[in-house]
Design a protein around this motif. Structure first.
Motif, PDB file in Angstrom:
ATOM      1  N   GLN A 141      50.516 -52.890  23.628  1.00 37.57           N
ATOM      2  CA  GLN A 141      51.686 -52.552  24.407  1.00 37.57           C
ATOM      3  C   GLN A 141      52.921 -52.535  23.167  1.00 37.57           C
ATOM      4  OE1 GLN A 141      51.503 -54.307  28.061  1.00 37.57           O
ATOM      5  NE2 GLN A 141      53.321 -53.579  28.729  1.00 37.57           N
ATOM      6  N   SER A 142      53.848 -51.833  23.712  1.00 33.33           N
ATOM      7  CA  SER A 142      55.119 -51.740  22.857  1.00 33.33           C
ATOM      8  C   SER A 142      56.085 -53.134  22.950  1.00 33.33           C
ATOM      9  CB  SER A 142      56.081 -50.620  23.120  1.00 33.33           C
ATOM     10  OG  SER A 142      57.025 -50.546  22.301  1.00 33.33           O
ATOM     11  N   VAL A 143      56.356 -53.530  21.762  1.00 35.96           N
ATOM     12  CA  VAL A 143      57.669 -54.698  21.888  1.00 35.96           C
ATOM     13  C   VAL A 143      58.544 -54.383  20.966  1.00 35.96           C
ATOM     14  CG1 VAL A 143      57.954 -57.305  21.495  1.00 35.96           C
ATOM     15  CG2 VAL A 143      55.746 -56.325  22.656  1.00 35.96           C
ATOM     16  N   PHE A 588      44.713 -52.972  31.324  1.00 34.90           N
ATOM     17  CA  PHE A 588      43.547 -52.677  30.434  1.00 34.90           C
ATOM     18  C   PHE A 588      44.334 -52.135  29.176  1.00 34.90           C
ATOM     19  CE2 PHE A 588      40.527 -49.706  28.791  1.00 34.90           C
ATOM     20  CZ  PHE A 588      39.481 -50.612  28.645  1.00 34.90           C
ATOM     21  N   GLY A 589      43.882 -52.458  27.885  1.00 27.78           N
ATOM     22  CA  GLY A 589      44.292 -52.122  26.887  1.00 27.78           C
ATOM     23  C   GLY A 589      43.227 -52.124  25.801  1.00 27.78           C
ATOM     24  N   LEU A 590      43.367 -51.144  24.730  1.00 28.00           N
ATOM     25  CA  LEU A 590      42.452 -51.176  23.634  1.00 28.00           C
ATOM     26  C   LEU A 590      43.196 -51.126  22.430  1.00 28.00           C
ATOM     27  CD1 LEU A 590      39.806 -48.333  24.795  1.00 28.00           C
ATOM     28  CD2 LEU A 590      39.448 -51.033  24.351  1.00 28.00           C
ATOM     29  N   TYR A 601      46.382 -47.766  19.544  1.00 33.55           N
ATOM     30  CA  TYR A 601      46.285 -48.616  20.809  1.00 33.55           C
ATOM     31  C   TYR A 601      46.568 -47.499  22.087  1.00 33.55           C
ATOM     32  CZ  TYR A 601      51.386 -49.021  21.418  1.00 33.55           C
ATOM     33  OH  TYR A 601      52.731 -48.849  21.692  1.00 33.55           O
ATOM     34  N   GLY A 602      46.244 -47.769  23.051  1.00 32.20           N
ATOM     35  CA  GLY A 602      46.224 -47.220  24.454  1.00 32.20           C
ATOM     36  C   GLY A 602      46.384 -48.271  25.446  1.00 32.20           C
ATOM     37  N   THR A 603      47.184 -48.130  26.667  1.00 33.52           N
ATOM     38  CA  THR A 603      47.031 -49.035  27.720  1.00 33.52           C
ATOM     39  C   THR A 603      47.369 -48.769  29.003  1.00 33.52           C
ATOM     40  OG1 THR A 603      47.864 -51.422  28.191  1.00 33.52           O
ATOM     41  CG2 THR A 603      49.524 -49.643  27.369  1.00 33.52           C
ATOM     42  N   TYR A 604      46.841 -49.260  29.981  1.00 37.27           N
ATOM     43  CA  TYR A 604      47.292 -48.808  31.257  1.00 37.27           C
ATOM     44  C   TYR A 604      47.555 -50.191  32.135  1.00 37.27           C
ATOM     45  CZ  TYR A 604      46.661 -47.511  36.247  1.00 37.27           C
ATOM     46  OH  TYR A 604      47.045 -47.085  37.607  1.00 37.27           O
ATOM     47  N   GLY A 636      49.912 -45.541  21.098  1.00 37.53           N
ATOM     48  CA  GLY A 636      50.709 -45.614  20.035  1.00 37.53           C
ATOM     49  C   GLY A 636      49.983 -46.093  18.777  1.00 37.53           C
ATOM     50  N   ALA A 637      50.759 -46.359  17.927  1.00 39.23           N
ATOM     51  CA  ALA A 637      50.186 -46.823  16.483  1.00 39.23           C
ATOM     52  C   ALA A 637      51.299 -48.007  16.179  1.00 39.23           C
ATOM     53  CB  ALA A 637      50.308 -45.774  15.321  1.00 39.23           C
ATOM     54  N   LYS A 638      50.676 -48.904  15.465  1.00 38.06           N
ATOM     55  CA  LYS A 638      51.445 -50.125  14.853  1.00 38.06           C
ATOM     56  C   LYS A 638      50.885 -49.965  13.322  1.00 38.06           C
ATOM     57  CE  LYS A 638      52.267 -52.652  19.062  1.00 38.06           C
ATOM     58  NZ  LYS A 638      52.159 -53.944  19.695  1.00 38.06           N
ATOM     59  N   THR A 639      51.848 -49.952  12.250  1.00 40.62           N
ATOM     60  CA  THR A 639      51.450 -50.117  10.853  1.00 40.62           C
ATOM     61  C   THR A 639      52.228 -51.081  10.227  1.00 40.62           C
ATOM     62  OG1 THR A 639      53.214 -48.563  10.406  1.00 40.62           O
ATOM     63  CG2 THR A 639      51.104 -47.801  11.174  1.00 40.62           C
ATOM     64  N   SER A 640      51.923 -51.589   8.984  1.00 38.39           N
ATOM     65  CA  SER A 640      52.612 -52.309   8.196  1.00 38.39           C
ATOM     66  C   SER A 640      52.395 -51.818   6.863  1.00 38.39           C
ATOM     67  CB  SER A 640      51.839 -53.903   8.178  1.00 38.39           C
ATOM     68  OG  SER A 640      50.519 -53.779   7.817  1.00 38.39           O
ATOM     69  N   TRP A 641      53.546 -52.114   6.077  1.00 37.05           N
ATOM     70  CA  TRP A 641      53.503 -51.637   4.795  1.00 37.05           C
ATOM     71  C   TRP A 641      54.151 -52.566   3.657  1.00 37.05           C
ATOM     72  CZ3 TRP A 641      50.728 -47.134   4.591  1.00 37.05           C
ATOM     73  CH2 TRP A 641      50.640 -46.421   5.655  1.00 37.05           C
ATOM     74  N   LEU A 642      54.326 -52.283   2.392  1.00 33.38           N
ATOM     75  CA  LEU A 642      54.672 -53.011   1.275  1.00 33.38           C
ATOM     76  C   LEU A 642      54.294 -54.666   1.518  1.00 33.38           C
ATOM     77  CD1 LEU A 642      58.438 -51.432   1.514  1.00 33.38           C
ATOM     78  CD2 LEU A 642      56.555 -50.933   0.077  1.00 33.38           C
TER      79      LEU A 642
END
Length: 826
Positions: A141-143, A588-590, A601-604, A636-642
C-alpha cells in the motif's frame, strides 16, 4: 515594533556570546569508514559525543571533521549498522581515524519503543501499515511521509504546511482539514491517528508540529486496521520518542507578521543503566497573520518516558498538551460579482471581541512484552480531551436582502456564535504478534481487539444570533426567498424594514467599509437563540486477524476485521435509543520482489464509516444516514537506488465510495445534509525521497487524480469533480550541504509546489485558480549554533489553498520569511 526590536537584540547578543565562548583550540580528524568486508560506506554520520560538530562521509567513505579540544569521543552511526565510538588523543592537532562498522542484527520493533536515530529525509520502516514495524518496501500500500529533518529544513510548523510534500494530498481549508486522493479528512473527526491510535486535533487550529518525529499518510481505506476512516487515507502523527543518547537543543525563531517561536527538545537516559529514558519537547508561539485581526498564541508541552525493566518488556508513556488562544478565521468574502480579487485577501469578517480558546491533551500508555522469540503482546490506551470556548462573528453564507427581495452583494449577512463544549475520545488496542516458520514459508500472524468511543458530555451549548429582525423588533426571522416570491407584500410585512432595507439581527459586513465593519460592536442589542447542542456518545468493538506470509520472493498480506458500532440517538434523554451497525472488512495484498531493488505490489481493501446524527455531532444534519462504504484497488512499485540511499515509488489506484453527504442547501436549514449515490477517484502517483549524494537530499512527488461524482439523484452533478480535489499536484524540495572548503557549514535549500485549479461548490460551479509557489532556505552551522533563514512564496503569488464558496475563501500566505537560531547543548 518595540517588542520586535527586543527579540532581535536578544538574538544578536545570544549569537555574540556564543562566538566569544567558542573561540577555542580545535583538532582536525580525517579518515575512512568501511564495513566488515572493506567496502566503503558513504553517508555515515560522524559527530562529537558532546557538541554539535558533525559531518558525513563522502562517496569514497572519507570524512574530515574539526572538533574542539574539549572533545574526547567521536561517534559513527548509519542505518543498519551498530553505532561505534572512538576515543581521540587531545594532545595532537591532526588525527587519522579509520573505522569499520558492523551490521546490526536487531529485529524490527513490535511497537515504536525508542526514538528514530536516522537523521535524513528518508525513512526505512513504518508502523502505520501493519500492527508492527514493517519495511516500507514490503507494505502493499502507498505511504507518503515527512521526517522531522525535512519539517525543520522547510521551517514548517503545521501539518497543513507539511502535507504539500505528499503526492495526492492538499489542504481543504485553513483548518486541520486535508484532502487525500480527492476525499476529505479533518481533525474534527476522530479518524486521525497519533502513534497509530485514534484521536482528534480540534479542527479549527492546527497545533505546532515541533513534537513530531514524522508525519505519514497511509493511502486508501484503512478501516481493516483502524476502523472507520476516510477512503482517501489516514494521517498518522508520530511523536518523538526518547533516545538512549543525550541530545539537547533549543531554537528561537522570528519572522513575518510579528512571529516569535521558542522550541526545545531534550532527551537521554534518566538513570545510569539506561532502563529509563526520557524526552521533553516544548513549544511556545506568539504570532500574528496576514489576515486581519488574526493571531495565534500557543503552548505545547510533550513529555515522553520509556521504561525498559528487561530486554523483553517495555513501557511507554506519552503526553501532548496544547493550549491555544486565537480567533477563528472563517475565510475571505468577495463581492457578489464573483471576482476573487475584488476584496483584499487580508479581509476577515472578525471583530476585536472575538475569541477562540482551545485546550487539547492526548495521553497514552503502551506495554510491549516478548514471551519468546516468536511471540509478542502489545497493549495501548490513549485518551483525548478537547475543550472549546468560542465567540465569533462570521458570515451567514449569504448576502443581505432588501424589502424587494433583492440581494445587496456589497453587504455580507452576518451571524454570531457563542459556544462552549468539551469532547472526550478513548481507545484501546491489544494484539498478539506470532512468528511461524514452516519449511520455506515464513508467517507473521497478528490477532487483536480494538475499542474506541467518543463522547460529547452534557454542558455543550451554543447561542446564535442571525437572520433579520421581526416587524415588532422582538426577535429574529429567517428570510426565505421562495416564500417571499409567493406573496411579497404579505411576507415582507413580517419583517422590520428601514428605508427599504430589511434590518439584520446582526449588522451586515460592508465590503466597502471593511475597517468600520471590523470594529467591536454592542452585541447586547442582538437577539440570541439557543442552538441545539445535545450530548452525543458512540462506541465500537472490533476484532481482527492478519497474516503476513512470505515464500521466496512473494509476500501476501491478508487481513479481516469485524467491527460492531453503537451510536446513541437522543443520548441521555427519555427517548434515548441505540443504533447499531456492523461491517466485515477484508484486506488483501501481494508483494513480489522482482529484483533486489524493485518490489511490485497489488492490494484490495474495503472501508466503512458509520454516519448517524450523533456521529457527525450535529442533530440538525438530518440523520440517521446509511454508512459510508468504500473499496480500493491499487497496483504499484517501490524501488531503492544508490545503496538504498534513494527510494522511489509509483502507484495507480481506483477508490469508490457510496452514501457521501453534501450540503442540502435548503434555506433556513444550513446544517441539513443529503447523500449522493457514488463517488469515484482514479489516479497515479510518484514519490522520490532520499540522498542522491551524501551532500544532496531530495524529495519530489507528482499526482494525477480524477475524483468525481459518478451517481447522484441530481443528474447535473454526475461527472463533476469533487470539491477541493485538484487533478494535478506536484512538489520538489532539495537541500545541498557544503562539507569542505571555504563554504563548509553552508547549506542551501530550494523547492516548488504546484496545485491545480479546484471546484468549490457543487451548486454554484465556483472555482479557484491553480498556483505555483517557490520557496528557498539558507543554513549555516558554526559549532553548536545553526542559523537558518527560510523564504516562502518568493514571487508573492496570490493564491487560495481551498474554500467552500466565494463567501468562504481561504487565501494562501503571501511572501514571508522566518529567521531561526538553533543551539545544541552538551
Amino acid at each position: 515594533m518595540y517588542n520586535l526590536y527586543k527579540k532581535l537584540l536578544f538574538l544578536i547578543v545570544f549569537t555574540g556570546i556564543y562566538a566569544l565562548a567558542s573561540a577555542q583550540e580545535v583538532v582536525t580528524i580525517n579518515g575512512k569508514v568501511t564495513d566488515e568486508s572493506g567496502e566503503v560506506i558513504p553517508g555515515v554520520n560522524v559527530y562529537a559525543d558532546h557538541g554539535n560538530e558533525k559531518t558525513i562521509t563522502d562517496q569514497k567513505g572519507n570524512f574530515n571533521l574539526s572538533v574542539s579540544k574539549t572533545t574526547s569521543t567521536i561517534k559513527f552511526s548509519y542505518v543498519g549498522y551498530i553505532t561505534t565510538s572512538r576515543n581521540i588523543n587531545l594532545n595532537r592537532d591532526k588525527i587519522t581515524l579509520n573505522v569499520s562498522l558492523s551490521p546490526t542484527k536487531s529485529d524490527l520493533q513490535q511497537v515504536e519503543i525508542t526514538g528514530r536515530k536516522e537523521k535524513t529525509y528518508k525513512n526505512t520502516a513504518t508502523f502505520i501499515g501493519s500492527k508492527s514495524e514493517i519495511l516500507l518496501k514490503d507494505l502493499p500500500q502507498s505511504v507518503s511521509y515527512a521526517s522531522k529533518e525535512l519539517i525543520a529544513d522547510q521551517g514548517a510548523v503545521r501539518v497543513g504546511e507539511v502535507v504539500k510534500n505528499f503526492s495526492g494530498v492538499n489542504q481543504f481549508t485553513f483548518y486541520d482539514d486535508i484532502t487525500i486522493r480527492g476525499f476529505r479528512i479533518n481533525g474534527g473527526s476522530n479518524t486521525q491517528l497519533i502513534n497509530g491510535m485514534r484521536t482528534s486535533t480540534g479542527f479549527w487550529k492546527q497545533p505546532l508540529a515541533n513534537y513530531l518525529e514524522r508525519v505519514e499518510v497511509l493511502k486508501g481505506p484503512s478501516s481493516a486496521l483502524y476502523g472507520n476512516a476516510s477512503p482517501g487515507g489516514v494521517i498518522n502523527r508520530v511523536t518523538k520518542k526518547p533516545l538512549a543518547e543525550t541530545r539537547k537543543s533549543l531554537s528561537l525563531s522570528m519572522g513575518s507578521y510579528n512571529t516569535f517561536r521558542a522550541l526545545a527538545d531534550v532527551t537521554g537516559p534518566a538513570n545510569k543503566d539506561s532502563t529509563l529514558l526520557y524526552r521533553l519537547n516544548f513549544g511556545y508561539e506568539d504570532a500574528n497573520s496576514f489576515r486581519d485581526l488574526q493571531f495565534d498564541k500557543n503552548v505545547v508541552i510533550a513529555p515522553s518516558l520509556t521504561f525498559l525493566p528487561s530486554k523483553n518488556t517495555s513501557l511507554n508513556f506519552d503526553l501532548v498538551y496544547n493550549d491555544s488562544k486565537s480567533r477563528l478565521d472563517r475565510g475571505q468574502s468577495v463581492f457578489g460579482n464573483g471576482n476573487l480579487y475584488s476584496t483584499p485577501q487580508s479581509t476577515s469578517l472578525n471583530t476585536g471581541n472575538d475569541r477562540l480558546n482551545e485546550k487539547t491533551y492526548n495521553v497514552a500508555l503502551s506495554l510491549n512484552h516478548r514471551f519468546s522469540e516468536n511471540l509478542n503482546f502489545t497493549a495501548s490506551y490513549m485518551k483525548t480531551g478537547y475543550s472549546e470556548d468560542l465567540y465569533e462573528h462570521r458570515s451567514a453564507n449569504d448576502y443581505v436582502y432588501n424589502a424587494s427581495g433583492v440581494a445587496n452583494t456589497n453587504l455580507v449577512a452576518m451571524q454570531i456564535f457563542n459556544r462552549i463544549r468539551k469532547r472526550y475520545i478513548d481507545n484501546f488496542s491489544g494484539f498478539i504478534n506470532y512468528k511461524l516458520k514452516t519449511g520455506k514459508i515464513e508467517q507473521t500472524i497478528v490477532a487483536g481487539y480494538d475499542f474506541a468511543s467518543e463522547k460529547l458530555p452534557v454542558g455543550a451549548s451554543q447561542l446564535t444570533a442571525l437572520s433579520y429582525r421581526n416587524a415588532a423588533n422582538t426577535g429574529s426571522l429567517n428570510f426565505v426567498k421562495a416564500d417571499y416570491d409567493k406573496n411579497p407584500t404579505q411576507y415582507i410585512a413580517r419583517f422590520l424594514v428601514n428605508n427599504g432595507q430589511l434590518v439584520p439581527n446582526v449588522p451586515a459586513f460592508n465590503l466597502n467599509d471593511v475597517m468600520g465593519s471590523q470594529r467591536m460592536q454592542d452585541d447586547s442589542k442582538n437577539f440570541f437563540t439557543q442552538a441545539a447542542y445535545d450530548p452525543t456518545y458512540y462506541f465500537l468493538h472490533a476484532g481482527y486477524v492478519q497474516d503476513n506470509i512470505k515464500f521466496g520472493k512473494l509476500q501476501a498480506l491478508i487481513g479481516l476485521r469485524y467491527e460492531y458500532y453503537t451510536d446513541f440517538a437522543n443520548y441521555l434523554k427519555p427517548t434515548e435509543a441505540k443504533a447499531h451497525s456492523k461491517a466485515l472488512l477484508p484486506r488483501f495484498g501481494l508483494v513480489y520482489s522482482a529484483t533486489q531493488n524493485i518490489n511490485l505490489y497489488g492490494t484490495y481493501v474495503m472501508g466503512y464509516t458509520p454516519q448517524t446524527a450523533s456521529a457527525i455531532s450535529n442533530p440538525n444534519a438530518g440523520g440517521p444516514f446509511d454508512p459510508l462504504k468504500s473499496n480500493m484497488i491499487e497496483f504499484g512499485a517501490k524501488t531503492s537506488w544508490l545503496d538504498d540511499h534513494l527510494t522511489a515509488s509509483a502507484a495507480i489506484y481506483q477508490i469508490k465510495q457510496t452514501n457521501v453527504l453534501y450540503p442540502a442547501n435548503v434555506t433556513g436549514q444550513p446544517d441539513l445534509l443529503r447523500a449522493v449515490g457514488e463517488e469515484r477517484s482514479r489516479g497515479i502517483e510518484f514519490d522520490v525521497i532520499g540522498r542522491v549524494i551524501p551532500q544532496l537530499s531530495i524529495l519530489a512527488s507528482y499526482s494525477y487524480n480524477q475524483a468525481m461524482i459518478t451517481d447522484s439523484p441530481v443528474a447535473s452533478e454526475i461527472g463533476i469533480q469533487k470539491p477541493n480535489a485538484p487533478h494535478h499536484t506536484a512538489n520538489i524540495w532539495a537541500k545541498y550541504n557544503f562539507n569542505d572548503g571555504i563554504l563548509k557549514g553552508l547549506g542551501i535549500g530550494a523547492g516548488s509546489n504546484y496545485v491545480d485549479s479546484r471546484i468549490l461548490s457543487l451548486n454554484f460551479n465556483q472555482t479557484i485558480p491553480s498556483y505555483t509557489l517557490f520557496n528557498a532556505a539558507l543554513y549555516y552551522n558554526v559549532g553548536k549554533v545553526q542559523v537558518q533563514f527560510n523564504m516562502n512564496n518568493i514571487t508573492n503569488k496570490v493564491h487560495w489553498v481551498g474554500g467552500y464558496d466565494y463567501l468562504r475563501l481561504f487565501p494562501g500566505t503571501p511572501s514571508n520569511y522566518l529567521f531561526t537560531l538553533g543551539y545544541t547543548f552538551n
